[in-house]
Scaffold this active site. Structure first.
Site, PDB file in Angstrom:
ATOM      1  N   HIS A  84       0.849  -1.205   0.000  1.00  0.00           N
ATOM      2  CA  HIS A  84       0.000   0.000   0.000  1.00  0.00           C
ATOM      3  C   HIS A  84       0.880   1.250   0.000  1.00  0.00           C
ATOM      4  O   HIS A  84       0.596   2.220  -0.710  1.00  0.00           O
ATOM      5  CB  HIS A  84      -0.893   0.050   1.254  1.00  0.00           C
ATOM      6  CG  HIS A  84      -1.897  -1.061   1.354  1.00  0.00           C
ATOM      7  ND1 HIS A  84      -2.024  -1.847   2.471  1.00  0.00           N
ATOM      8  CD2 HIS A  84      -2.827  -1.509   0.478  1.00  0.00           C
ATOM      9  CE1 HIS A  84      -3.010  -2.720   2.295  1.00  0.00           C
ATOM     10  NE2 HIS A  84      -3.505  -2.543   1.088  1.00  0.00           N
ATOM     11  N   LYS A 103     -17.883  -8.408   7.611  1.00  0.00           N
ATOM     12  CA  LYS A 103     -16.522  -8.965   7.694  1.00  0.00           C
ATOM     13  C   LYS A 103     -15.907  -8.610   9.038  1.00  0.00           C
ATOM     14  O   LYS A 103     -16.130  -7.527   9.563  1.00  0.00           O
ATOM     15  CB  LYS A 103     -15.641  -8.374   6.586  1.00  0.00           C
ATOM     16  CG  LYS A 103     -16.053  -8.797   5.205  1.00  0.00           C
ATOM     17  CD  LYS A 103     -14.965  -9.622   4.569  1.00  0.00           C
ATOM     18  CE  LYS A 103     -15.339  -9.967   3.149  1.00  0.00           C
ATOM     19  NZ  LYS A 103     -14.244 -10.470   2.387  1.00  0.00           N
ATOM     20  N   ARG A 109      -1.403  -6.463  -8.542  1.00  0.00           N
ATOM     21  CA  ARG A 109      -0.289  -7.345  -8.189  1.00  0.00           C
ATOM     22  C   ARG A 109      -0.124  -8.471  -9.182  1.00  0.00           C
ATOM     23  O   ARG A 109       0.982  -8.865  -9.518  1.00  0.00           O
ATOM     24  CB  ARG A 109      -0.518  -7.948  -6.791  1.00  0.00           C
ATOM     25  CG  ARG A 109      -0.262  -6.988  -5.678  1.00  0.00           C
ATOM     26  CD  ARG A 109      -0.810  -7.480  -4.372  1.00  0.00           C
ATOM     27  NE  ARG A 109      -2.262  -7.402  -4.378  1.00  0.00           N
ATOM     28  CZ  ARG A 109      -3.009  -7.448  -3.291  1.00  0.00           C
ATOM     29  NH1 ARG A 109      -2.453  -7.627  -2.120  1.00  0.00           N
ATOM     30  NH2 ARG A 109      -4.309  -7.348  -3.361  1.00  0.00           N
ATOM     31  N   SER A 116      -2.333  -7.976   2.774  1.00  0.00           N
ATOM     32  CA  SER A 116      -2.695  -7.859   4.197  1.00  0.00           C
ATOM     33  C   SER A 116      -3.158  -9.199   4.766  1.00  0.00           C
ATOM     34  O   SER A 116      -2.824  -9.546   5.901  1.00  0.00           O
ATOM     35  CB  SER A 116      -3.820  -6.840   4.385  1.00  0.00           C
ATOM     36  OG  SER A 116      -3.433  -5.581   3.944  1.00  0.00           O
TER      37      SER A 116
HETATM   38  P1  ADP Z   1      -5.223  -6.432   0.440  1.00  0.00           P
HETATM   39  O1  ADP Z   1      -5.655  -6.972  -0.905  1.00  0.00           O
HETATM   40  O2  ADP Z   1      -3.753  -6.564   0.695  1.00  0.00           O
HETATM   41  O3  ADP Z   1      -6.098  -6.840   1.583  1.00  0.00           O
HETATM   42  P2  ADP Z   1      -6.622  -3.919   0.157  1.00  0.00           P
HETATM   43  O4  ADP Z   1      -7.927  -4.565  -0.019  1.00  0.00           O
HETATM   44  O5  ADP Z   1      -6.493  -2.945   1.262  1.00  0.00           O
HETATM   45  O6  ADP Z   1      -5.405  -4.890   0.349  1.00  0.00           O
HETATM   46  O7  ADP Z   1      -6.168  -3.281  -1.229  1.00  0.00           O
HETATM   47  C1  ADP Z   1      -6.369  -1.949  -1.600  1.00  0.00           C
HETATM   48  C2  ADP Z   1      -5.707  -1.706  -2.934  1.00  0.00           C
HETATM   49  O8  ADP Z   1      -4.299  -1.815  -2.778  1.00  0.00           O
HETATM   50  C3  ADP Z   1      -6.080  -2.717  -4.033  1.00  0.00           C
HETATM   51  O9  ADP Z   1      -6.124  -2.030  -5.272  1.00  0.00           O
HETATM   52  C4  ADP Z   1      -4.931  -3.678  -4.028  1.00  0.00           C
HETATM   53  O10 ADP Z   1      -4.759  -4.294  -5.280  1.00  0.00           O
HETATM   54  C5  ADP Z   1      -3.777  -2.719  -3.719  1.00  0.00           C
HETATM   55  N1  ADP Z   1      -2.661  -3.419  -3.149  1.00  0.00           N
HETATM   56  C6  ADP Z   1      -2.630  -4.161  -2.016  1.00  0.00           C
HETATM   57  N2  ADP Z   1      -1.405  -4.679  -1.831  1.00  0.00           N
HETATM   58  C7  ADP Z   1      -0.636  -4.251  -2.858  1.00  0.00           C
HETATM   59  C8  ADP Z   1       0.721  -4.465  -3.256  1.00  0.00           C
HETATM   60  N3  ADP Z   1       1.513  -5.265  -2.556  1.00  0.00           N
HETATM   61  N4  ADP Z   1       1.180  -3.843  -4.363  1.00  0.00           N
HETATM   62  C9  ADP Z   1       0.339  -3.075  -5.088  1.00  0.00           C
HETATM   63  N5  ADP Z   1      -0.948  -2.851  -4.804  1.00  0.00           N
HETATM   64  C10 ADP Z   1      -1.437  -3.431  -3.707  1.00  0.00           C
END
Ligand code: ADP
Length: 170
Positions: free
Chosen positions: A18, A42, A96, A134
């Protein structure tokens, strides 16, 4: 042109992945709103307040060469509505892998149908953090293992504390 972007996610907790998206977004936008989406039904590990504090702590140290403002908010409902409510015409999402791509493409198309004035911008994950998620971090931390390669140091400490407390509670 003044560009405001909304970066929605669950951030439970914020990771180096993030942070990588945030560090790159400050070069692209004048105002970035990091938006914690509340997920109905959730169970989250960190409360919204804890996540807001964690993200604020991390963004304090972000260098903003063009003076990009960063805000942290939480929202209930659709990302497009949150974007509109906060004056953002852009939604930023990270990609990703192919799984993210399939899901994000569907989401972006539906969002465009619902709100033509809000555009989605994808940023590819940087190779060093492309595997960071996460959900995996929560699993690793719950086993008492070291997550410091994947999250900011303060977040690693808070994760260790959270699972230490929950093991005492059991
Ligand atoms: P996660 O999928 O890790 O639970 P979130 O739901 O908070 O994370 O994701 C929010 C945004 O951040 C999404 O667009 C997700 O693809 C992006 N994101 C999460 N982790 C990464 C990463 N390691 N590299 C690039 N983008 C990421």
């Amino acid at each position: 042109m003044h560009r405001t972007a909304l970066y929605p996610g669950s951030f439970d907790p914020i990771t180096n992945g993030h942070m990588d998206i945030i560090l790159r977004s400050v070069h692209l936008f004048d105002r970035l709103i990091v938006a914690i989406g509340l997920r109905q039904g959730k169970t989250d590990l960190f409360t919204v307040e804890e996540r807001i504090d964690m993200i604020r702590d991390e963004i304090d140290g972000v260098v903003r060469p063009n003076g990009c403002e960063i805000e942290v908010i939480s929202f209930d409902g659709l990302s497009v509505d949150a974007a509109r409510n906060h004056g953002a015409k852009i939604i930023v999402r990270g990609l990703r892998d192919a799984t993210d791509f399939d899901y994000e493409m569907r989401m972006a198309s539906m969002n465009t149908t619902m709100a033509r004035d809000v555009r989605t911008v994808f940023l590819p994950a940087s190779p060093e953090v492309g595997h960071v998620a996460s959900s995996l971090i929560r699993q690793i931390a719950s086993m008492g293992e070291d997550v410091s390669p994947f999250v900011p140091p303060k977040v690693a400490r808070l994760l260790a504390l959270k699972y230490a407390v929950s093991s005492i509670d059991r």
